[in-house]
Design a protein around this motif. Structure first.
Motif, PDB file in Angstrom:
ATOM      1  N   THR A  31      32.000  57.686  48.133  1.00  0.00           N
ATOM      2  CA  THR A  31      31.056  56.583  48.344  1.00  0.00           C
ATOM      3  C   THR A  31      30.643  55.901  47.047  1.00  0.00           C
ATOM      4  N   LYS A  32      31.120  56.403  45.914  1.00  0.00           N
ATOM      5  CA  LYS A  32      30.761  55.829  44.615  1.00  0.00           C
ATOM      6  C   LYS A  32      32.043  55.508  43.847  1.00  0.00           C
ATOM      7  N   PRO A  33      32.182  54.265  43.354  1.00  0.00           N
ATOM      8  CA  PRO A  33      33.427  53.846  42.694  1.00  0.00           C
ATOM      9  C   PRO A  33      33.540  54.354  41.263  1.00  0.00           C
ATOM     10  N   ILE A  34      33.400  55.660  41.118  1.00  0.00           N
ATOM     11  CA  ILE A  34      33.502  56.319  39.812  1.00  0.00           C
ATOM     12  C   ILE A  34      34.567  57.406  39.908  1.00  0.00           C
ATOM     13  N   ILE A 197      45.487  50.838  39.958  1.00  0.00           N
ATOM     14  CA  ILE A 197      45.869  50.662  38.564  1.00  0.00           C
ATOM     15  C   ILE A 197      44.640  50.895  37.703  1.00  0.00           C
ATOM     16  N   VAL A 198      44.765  51.777  36.723  1.00  0.00           N
ATOM     17  CA  VAL A 198      43.697  52.012  35.753  1.00  0.00           C
ATOM     18  C   VAL A 198      44.035  51.236  34.491  1.00  0.00           C
ATOM     19  N   LEU A 199      43.170  50.311  34.112  1.00  0.00           N
ATOM     20  CA  LEU A 199      43.359  49.523  32.894  1.00  0.00           C
ATOM     21  C   LEU A 199      42.633  50.238  31.763  1.00  0.00           C
ATOM     22  N   GLN A 200      43.402  50.778  30.828  1.00  0.00           N
ATOM     23  CA  GLN A 200      42.830  51.545  29.725  1.00  0.00           C
ATOM     24  C   GLN A 200      42.709  50.657  28.491  1.00  0.00           C
ATOM     25  N   GLY A 201      41.481  50.433  28.051  1.00  0.00           N
ATOM     26  CA  GLY A 201      41.243  49.633  26.868  1.00  0.00           C
ATOM     27  C   GLY A 201      41.259  50.460  25.597  1.00  0.00           C
ATOM     28  N   ALA A 239      44.001  48.207  43.831  1.00  0.00           N
ATOM     29  CA  ALA A 239      42.634  48.346  43.338  1.00  0.00           C
ATOM     30  C   ALA A 239      42.685  48.558  41.832  1.00  0.00           C
ATOM     31  N   ILE A 240      41.724  48.009  41.130  1.00  0.00           N
ATOM     32  CA  ILE A 240      41.698  48.083  39.671  1.00  0.00           C
ATOM     33  C   ILE A 240      40.490  48.887  39.219  1.00  0.00           C
ATOM     34  N   LEU A 241      40.752  49.877  38.357  1.00  0.00           N
ATOM     35  CA  LEU A 241      39.691  50.632  37.710  1.00  0.00           C
ATOM     36  C   LEU A 241      39.721  50.332  36.217  1.00  0.00           C
ATOM     37  N   ALA A 242      38.552  50.276  35.607  1.00  0.00           N
ATOM     38  CA  ALA A 242      38.437  50.032  34.166  1.00  0.00           C
ATOM     39  C   ALA A 242      38.120  51.331  33.452  1.00  0.00           C
ATOM     40  N   ALA A 243      38.804  51.568  32.317  1.00  0.00           N
ATOM     41  CA  ALA A 243      38.591  52.779  31.526  1.00  0.00           C
ATOM     42  C   ALA A 243      38.476  52.415  30.059  1.00  0.00           C
ATOM     43  N   SER A 261      37.313  47.198  40.537  1.00  0.00           N
ATOM     44  CA  SER A 261      36.669  47.796  41.713  1.00  0.00           C
ATOM     45  C   SER A 261      35.823  49.005  41.353  1.00  0.00           C
ATOM     46  N   GLY A 262      36.119  49.617  40.216  1.00  0.00           N
ATOM     47  CA  GLY A 262      35.391  50.811  39.818  1.00  0.00           C
ATOM     48  C   GLY A 262      35.704  51.161  38.384  1.00  0.00           C
ATOM     49  N   ILE A 263      35.259  52.323  37.976  1.00  0.00           N
ATOM     50  CA  ILE A 263      35.373  52.743  36.580  1.00  0.00           C
ATOM     51  C   ILE A 263      35.899  54.170  36.485  1.00  0.00           C
ATOM     52  N   VAL A 264      36.563  54.454  35.369  1.00  0.00           N
ATOM     53  CA  VAL A 264      36.983  55.816  35.033  1.00  0.00           C
ATOM     54  C   VAL A 264      36.141  56.271  33.853  1.00  0.00           C
ATOM     55  N   ILE A 265      35.481  57.396  34.013  1.00  0.00           N
ATOM     56  CA  ILE A 265      34.574  57.908  32.985  1.00  0.00           C
ATOM     57  C   ILE A 265      35.101  59.226  32.439  1.00  0.00           C
ATOM     58  N   GLY A 266      35.270  59.279  31.130  1.00  0.00           N
ATOM     59  CA  GLY A 266      35.662  60.512  30.471  1.00  0.00           C
ATOM     60  C   GLY A 266      34.547  61.037  29.600  1.00  0.00           C
TER      61      GLY A 266
END
Length: 402
Positions: A31-34, A197-201, A239-243, A261-266
């Motif tokens: 339920t959370k886009p993380i 797709i995870v877009l890694q900056g 779907a696109i996730l930002a990292a 759509s959401g985020i990847v947190i490390g």
């Protein structure tokens, strides 16, 4: 935020919490886009379960696996920690419905592979996980149940042979997540039909491409490129996730506005109570300010560890004695050579600079020498807290302004 209103969450709407009793309506797990990043040494069963229990999508790190049995045992250790882990009567929306509906029950986490390492080890572990061997099998009145993970994540290498294996051997509804570092890689992933797709900056902690752009420009360019191909060729937009460097709610809102759509947190999950990382390293992270200056990208630790990372990749870490000496040699003498035995000649004059020093530092968990992987957002982390509380702060659900 409901799954129906978020493209990333909607991909997992078939994964529901188990129901008990007649007439109970299943509710979505996610339920959370993380998504929690797959971090070796920092993403163990407790963190995976904590993120899943609070509605996020945890990625368990397969990483540099050499012992498949140990990996499967660790995955099985997640199950008792889940908030809904009892037997099911198989009457929820995962197991019945209209013809063509998804009928498999899934575990509420994904597994993350370093693709070039998977090339070296072979696909056996991937296939075992797809078969559900990471589950503690239970028995219902009618059959034995072994659940596969919700998704498989691939980073750093050619994922396409393994995408084919997932499609051939995975259950219908197993999602594929691919991390990319260029616009062309995102276009290729769209062509390949990946789900996320995870877009890694460049702001990202840990490993990434040496030549990669900041998220602020990366996200909108990828969104435009994928939308254009959707219009011209009818290709579905994943779907696109930002990292990369995301630590607080205002950053989450910013990347969402750009099209993620959401985020990847490390890094943000590393100091949480549930992370298996050592406490003195967590405290070091929380004391690290000005993340853009106090972290640096380097290949030196991969040379020291002799993991054979391909050319074109490096990793972002908190500066320490090793990175300072490396930088000193490069700037003042131009003599630094990171290959072979010379890789160990990077310590300050008060250390001998031998391989034995490195082995001792690893044993002692000496962060002046070994790498503390971290993104640029580390300077925004101020206190230790449970993973659930941190997730609420990220999404602005904690009642506080950010």
């Amino acid at each position: 935020m409901t799954p129906a209103k978020n493209q990333f969450l909607a991909l997992f709407s078939h994964i529901t919490r188990r129901t008990h009793g007649v007439g109970k309506v299943p509710t979505p797990w996610f339920t959370k886009p993380i998504a929690s990043a797959p971090m070796n040494g920092w993403s163990g069963p407790k963190l995976v379960a904590a993120v899943a229990n609070h509605g996020g999508v945890p990625i368990y790190p397969i990483g540099y696996f050499t012992d498949p049995a140990a990996i499967l045992k660790d995955l099985q250790a997640v199950i008792p920690l889940l908030s809904d882990n009892g037997d099911t009567d198989q009457t929820d929306s995962n197991t019945k419905g209209d013809e063509g509906a998804i009928k498999t029950e899934f575990l509420p986490y994904a597994v993350g592979f370093v693709t070039f390492w998977l090339d070296r080890q072979g696909p056996d572990l991937l296939l075992k996980i797809l078969e559900g061997q990471g589950d503690i099998s239970t028995t219902t009145a009618t059959k034995r149940v072994s659940r596969p993970p919700a998704a498989v994540w691939f980073s750093f290498g050619d994922y396409r042979p393994y995408l084919k294996l997932v499609r051939q051997h995975g259950a219908a509804g197993t999602r594929v997540i691919v991390q990319v570092q260029t616009v062309q890689e995102a276009i290729d992933a769209q062509q390949d039909g990946v789900d996320v797709i995870v877009l890694q900056g460049t702001e990202s902690g840990g490993h990434g491409a040496q030549r990669v752009r900041p998220l602020l420009s990366f996200i909108p360019e990828v969104v435009d490129a994928l939308q254009e191909r959707h219009k011209s060729s009818g290709l579905k937009v994943p779907a696109i996730l930002a990292a990369g460097g995301i630590s607080i709610n205002s950053q989450y809102r910013a990347v969402q506005a750009l099209g993620a759509s959401g985020i990847v947190i490390g890094t943000g999950f590393m100091p949480t109570f549930e992370s298996p990382g050592p406490q003195h390293a967590k405290e070091r992270l929380l004391k690290t300010g000005d993340g853009g200056d106090t972290t640096v990208r380097t290949r030196i630790f991969d040379e020291l560890r002799d993991f054979g990372w391909p050319e074109g990749y490096d990793g972002r870490v908190v500066r320490n004695l090793v990175t300072d000496r490396e930088e000193e040699d490069l700037k003042t003498r131009g003599l630094f050579e990171p290959k072979g035995a010379n890789a160990f000649k990077v310590l300050r004059a008060d250390r001998t600079g031998t391989q034995e020093d490195w082995k001792k530092a690893v044993k002692d968990q000496d962060w002046d020498i070994i790498p503390l992987w971290s993104g640029t957002g580390v300077g925004l982390l101020k206190k230790q807290m449970p993973a659930a509380e941190y997730m609420d702060q990220l999404l602005g659900d904690d009642g506080k302004s950010h």
